[in-house]
Write an enzyme that holds these catalytic residues in place. Structure first.
Site, PDB file in Angstrom:
ATOM      1  N   LEU A  40       1.046  -0.753   0.134  1.00  0.00           N
ATOM      2  CA  LEU A  40       0.184   0.597  -0.093  1.00  0.00           C
ATOM      3  C   LEU A  40       0.849   1.080   0.086  1.00  0.00           C
ATOM      4  CD1 LEU A  40      -2.967  -0.571   2.824  1.00  0.00           C
ATOM      5  CD2 LEU A  40      -3.393  -0.582  -0.042  1.00  0.00           C
ATOM      6  N   GLN A  42       4.843   3.172   1.493  1.00  0.00           N
ATOM      7  CA  GLN A  42       5.460   2.479   3.301  1.00  0.00           C
ATOM      8  C   GLN A  42       6.169   4.014   3.361  1.00  0.00           C
ATOM      9  OE1 GLN A  42       9.121   1.806   0.456  1.00  0.00           O
ATOM     10  NE2 GLN A  42      10.408   1.358   2.683  1.00  0.00           N
ATOM     11  N   ALA A  44       8.751   6.591   6.247  1.00  0.00           N
ATOM     12  CA  ALA A  44      10.172   6.097   6.595  1.00  0.00           C
ATOM     13  C   ALA A  44      10.610   4.489   7.734  1.00  0.00           C
ATOM     14  CB  ALA A  44      10.432   7.258   7.680  1.00  0.00           C
ATOM     15  N   GLU A  45      10.000   3.700   8.734  1.00  0.00           N
ATOM     16  CA  GLU A  45      10.097   3.588   9.555  1.00  0.00           C
ATOM     17  C   GLU A  45       8.966   1.836   8.944  1.00  0.00           C
ATOM     18  OE1 GLU A  45      10.582   3.590  13.391  1.00  0.00           O
ATOM     19  OE2 GLU A  45      11.762   5.220  12.550  1.00  0.00           O
ATOM     20  N   ALA A  46       7.961   2.251   8.478  1.00  0.00           N
ATOM     21  CA  ALA A  46       7.657   1.234   8.056  1.00  0.00           C
ATOM     22  C   ALA A  46       6.486   0.519   6.694  1.00  0.00           C
ATOM     23  CB  ALA A  46       6.204   0.923   9.398  1.00  0.00           C
ATOM     24  N   LYS A  63       1.376  -4.076   9.031  1.00  0.00           N
ATOM     25  CA  LYS A  63       2.270  -3.052   9.518  1.00  0.00           C
ATOM     26  C   LYS A  63       3.604  -3.335   9.748  1.00  0.00           C
ATOM     27  CE  LYS A  63       2.289   2.042  11.073  1.00  0.00           C
ATOM     28  NZ  LYS A  63       2.145   3.142  11.780  1.00  0.00           N
ATOM     29  N   ASP A 197       0.725  12.929  14.820  1.00  0.00           N
ATOM     30  CA  ASP A 197       1.029  12.956  13.544  1.00  0.00           C
ATOM     31  C   ASP A 197       0.027  13.407  13.021  1.00  0.00           C
ATOM     32  OD1 ASP A 197       2.005  13.574  10.541  1.00  0.00           O
ATOM     33  OD2 ASP A 197       2.124  10.332  10.509  1.00  0.00           O
TER      34      ASP A 197
END
Lengths: 331, 202
Positions: A40, A42, A44-46, A63, A197
């Site tokens: 779906l 991407q 920065a972390e997941a 995730k 966020d």
């Protein structure tokens, strides 16, 4: 923001989508394999995938936080675990309090994955983009300053509104949407959670399910709305892309607001954090949709009424506006 | 022969789950004694149907138990006890068996067998359970959708410490008929419970 930027914002009805990579960029955690998995997005972390869970007809979001090779393995494990757990705990807490957030269906902290409920619908950002696109077209050429463009957009909107009778409904729908956003954020803050966020992309307008459409029963339900409702009731994994297109066509503003992506959420009751949440959301509104700025006032109005203490947060928001979201610039 | 439904969980296609439901069971005490003796022939998860809210509730616990067992991260000795343990929100195995397992006086039973090896087939499970469980086998439906039929929602709510949704208002107060409301309530509970059993022990 320059005129060209404005123009491009207005002409792109959807946010740019990432081209789907042909193969996964990371090794997937057990038991997941590339079959039955669809990328779906991407962050920065997941990595976020769409897949099914528990039954083949239950769509869900996977995730996955892949290990970061530049970190020491032990530290990496701890950070991944702590962050995933924080996210899952906040989601379960919200769900217990009756807030519309994705449910946690499963997860494995050691391996770094979390399975969340699938939310069918569009992001609020997509809704607003479409709105700007639809009603802001005539204001696109020959404008020099952002202010002018904004005013023109507003005026253009008014004219269009006067012309088309259906757009009055759209306007009311948007206002209703803003009220739902305000109340949802208010409720979130009330139970002691800050999103961290809060942007328009992290707010979803969930397409109502069939039974809800029938239950609420607007007597003037269009044929396309009925079709859409019928489709969403059948086979979610197949239907969802179609469903999204359908909604775009009908410009449906039905549904409820669901907050997503609690990866940066914290459990806090500080006014400062709440105000920063609102500030970030305000920036998201104004940055991508100058014409939608006055809509945000409606969000704030509803937020202010949503819980005790919301008024003080709004006062703090004025301070945050002056200095930005980082309070301490020194030390 | 008992009616056994075999379900394949997405992502674990090689480990089918065999589910079987009985009512009017008369030998629950015997079945329980076999569990206590750890008789390898009776390696099942025998569950109390009044504690199972929905198929997702059962399958969610099963998935996590299977996952933990396969990665050797299980907290209990067998994958089946892990399933019983997984369903309970606390980290107490005995408590989990008392709440979710069967008692000597149980009359209704859900039996779950994890297909961990090729020798565990639908027929064998069906035959073995049919021989040893004295009770009437009930069809659980194509997707095991009937496993939640005998649920005692109040009991489940108590174990998971879920509040009674008295103050239903705002956006979620839109349902008009009572049936829709109960389905919604169960769904809502299911979502929270799945989260809780996922978070359990961490």
């Amino acid at each position: 923001m320059s005129t060209t930027n404005m123009a491009s914002t207005a002409s792109d009805a959807q946010p740019p989508t990432t081209p789907p990579p042909t193969q996964p960029l990371h090794a997937l955690p057990q038991p997941f394999t590339t079959s039955n998995l669809e990328v779906l997005t991407q962050g920065a972390e997941a990595l976020v995938y769409k897949t099914t869970f528990l039954t083949p007809s239950t769509p869900c979001v996977l995730k996955y936080r892949p290990p970061k090779l530049y970190r020491h393995p032990i530290l990496d494990k701890r950070l991944t675990k702590a962050r995933l757990l924080a996210e899952a705990r906040v989601l379960v807490k919200c769900r217990r309090e009756g807030l519309s957030v994705p449910a946690v269906l499963g997860g494995d902290w050691e391996s770094g994955w979390l399975v969340l409920e699938w939310i069918g619908g569009r992001t609020v950002r997509a809704v607003l983009d479409e709105w700007v696109h639809k009603f802001g077209l005539r204001a696109r050429d020959g404008k020099t300053s952002e202010e002018e463009v904004k005013r023109e957009l507003d005026e253009g909107l008014m004219e269009v509104v006067a012309e088309e009778k259906e757009s009055q409904e759209a306007r009311e729908g948007l206002m209703r949407l803003m009220q739902m956003v305000g109340r949802a954020v208010g409720k979130l803050h009330e139970i002691g959670v800050c999103h961290g966020d809060l942007t328009t992309s992290n707010l979803m307008l969930r397409t109502p399910e069939r039974k809800e459409v029938v239950g609420r029963g607007p007597p003037r339900m269009t044929v396309s709305a009925q079709r859409e409702a019928a489709m969403s009731g059948q086979d979610p994994p197949e239907v969802i892309p179609v469903q999204q297109e359908e909604t775009k066509e009908t410009n449906s503003l039905e549904g409820d607001v669901v907050m997503i992506d609690f990866g940066l959420a914290t459990q806090t009751i500080h006014e400062e954090d709440r105000a920063v949440d609102l500030y970030v959301l305000e920036r998201a509104f104004t940055a991508t949709h100058p014409a939608a700025e006055h809509l945000f006032q409606e969000v704030l109005r509803c937020y202010g009424e949503s819980f005790k203490g919301a008024k003080t947060v709004l006062k703090r928001l004025a301070d945050v506006r002056l200095r930005g979201r980082k309070r301490t610039m020194i030390g | 022969m008992a009616t056994v439904r075999t379900i394949t969980l997405p992502h674990y296609p090689s480990y089918p789950i065999h589910i079987c439901m009985f009512r009017d069971v008369t030998n629950a005490a015997f079945l329980r004694s076999q569990l206590l003796e750890a008789n390898p022939d009776f390696d099942y998860a025998f569950l109390d149907p009044s504690m199972i809210l929905s198929p997702s509730h059962l399958l969610g616990g099963t998935f996590l138990a299977l996952h933990a067992s396969l990665l050797s991260r299980a907290k209990t000795r067998t994958p089946h006890s892990e399933l019983v343990f997984r369903l309970h929100p606390n980290n107490n195995i005995g408590e989990a068996y008392r709440k979710f397992g069967i008692s000597d006086s149980s009359t209704a039973i859900i039996a779950v067998k994890l297909g961990l090896g090729p020798e565990v087939t639908n027929e064998r499970v069906s035959q073995h359970l049919g021989e040893h469980v004295q009770g009437e086998s009930v069809n659980v439906g194509e997707e095991a959708e009937r496993v939640g039929d005998w649920c005692d929602v109040g009991k489940v709510r108590k174990v998971y410490k879920l509040e009674n949704p008295k103050k239903k208002g705002g956006k979620k107060g839109a349902q008009i008929n009572g049936v829709g409301k109960e389905v919604d309530e169960r769904r809502e509970m299911e979502s929270v419970i799945l989260g809780m059993i996922t978070l359990k022990g961490s």
